[in-house]
Design an enzyme around this catalytic site. Sequence first.
Site, mmCIF file in Angstrom:
data_model
loop_
_atom_site.group_PDB
_atom_site.id
_atom_site.type_symbol
_atom_site.label_atom_id
_atom_site.label_comp_id
_atom_site.label_asym_id
_atom_site.label_seq_id
_atom_site.Cartn_x
_atom_site.Cartn_y
_atom_site.Cartn_z
ATOM 1 C CD GLU A 47 -2.228 1.479 2.707
ATOM 2 O OE1 GLU A 47 -2.745 0.352 2.897
ATOM 3 O OE2 GLU A 47 -2.613 2.961 3.759
ATOM 4 N NE ARG A 51 -0.576 8.375 4.753
ATOM 5 C CZ ARG A 51 -0.672 7.590 5.811
ATOM 6 N NH1 ARG A 51 0.309 7.934 6.598
ATOM 7 N NH2 ARG A 51 -1.928 6.643 6.017
ATOM 8 C CE LYS A 134 -6.910 2.640 7.071
ATOM 9 N NZ LYS A 134 -5.812 3.092 6.523
HETATM 10 C C1 3PG Z 1 -1.385 4.884 8.587
HETATM 11 O O1 3PG Z 1 -2.149 5.148 8.048
HETATM 12 O O2 3PG Z 1 -0.052 5.399 8.533
HETATM 13 C C2 3PG Z 1 -1.505 3.793 8.729
HETATM 14 O O3 3PG Z 1 -2.582 2.941 9.187
HETATM 15 C C3 3PG Z 1 0.049 2.336 9.166
HETATM 16 O O4 3PG Z 1 0.194 3.378 10.932
HETATM 17 P P1 3PG Z 1 1.776 2.853 11.615
HETATM 18 O O5 3PG Z 1 2.319 3.752 11.758
HETATM 19 O O6 3PG Z 1 0.882 2.828 12.957
HETATM 20 O O7 3PG Z 1 1.216 1.245 10.949
#
Ligand code: 3PG
Length: 212
Positions: A47, A51, A134
């Site tokens: 994924e 961002r 999710k």
């Molecule tokens: C995110 O939105 O960055 C993901 O859910 C991953 O979260 P994490 O960095 O706590 O694994």
Amino acid sequence: MTPAEQSLKAAEICRLAPVVPVLVIDDLAQARSLAEALVAGGLPALEVTLRTPAALDAIRMMSEVAGGRVGAGTLMTPADVKAAKAAGATFGVSPGVTERILDACAEYDLPLLPGAATATEIMVLLEMGYTVQKFFPAEQSGGAAFLKSIGSPIPQVKFCPTGGIGLKNARDYLSLSNILCVGGSWVAPKETVARGDWAEVTRLAAEAAALR
Ligand code: 3PG
């Protein structure tokens, strides 16, 4: 693509490995090697969060890696959905949902893993046909205990929880019958990626792939 069809695809992707790496790509030059390192370690579904300015080009480049299945995360607008699809994303992930996001995924044929965090949100998505969701932000929303509890009244919804999950607690989730996989950024630490230590990324991926 209907919600039910999207969930079928999402389930297929979630079943490829116990962990989906959640990636924030700052430097496009590292995208391909990062994907290769993760796939080599046994984590094919990736994924890439939308961002950073590099995200869409990263999806394009990572999609060329043999054996990988690259999706776009942090989908917030219909424009994100359209751009993700055009970049070659094979699935999408959103922190929550809006009607416009859901419409766009149907229109552009992008299988969505829609975010939910409460019983009501889960039920609304299920009513539409989303049986794979999710759970976000997982740890902050009740964690594995919440998912275990929700599995009693709503066993037909399967989840990919993300947010605050790492090696130490991933098994708490993966041992539940309503969890297909977990998502997390721990397999691609920022500093490890920045210094291009791909052997270490592959080691972390292999460790995660062996969970369950
Ligand atoms: C995110 O939105 O960055 C993901 O859910 C991953 O979260 P994490 O960095 O706590 O694994």
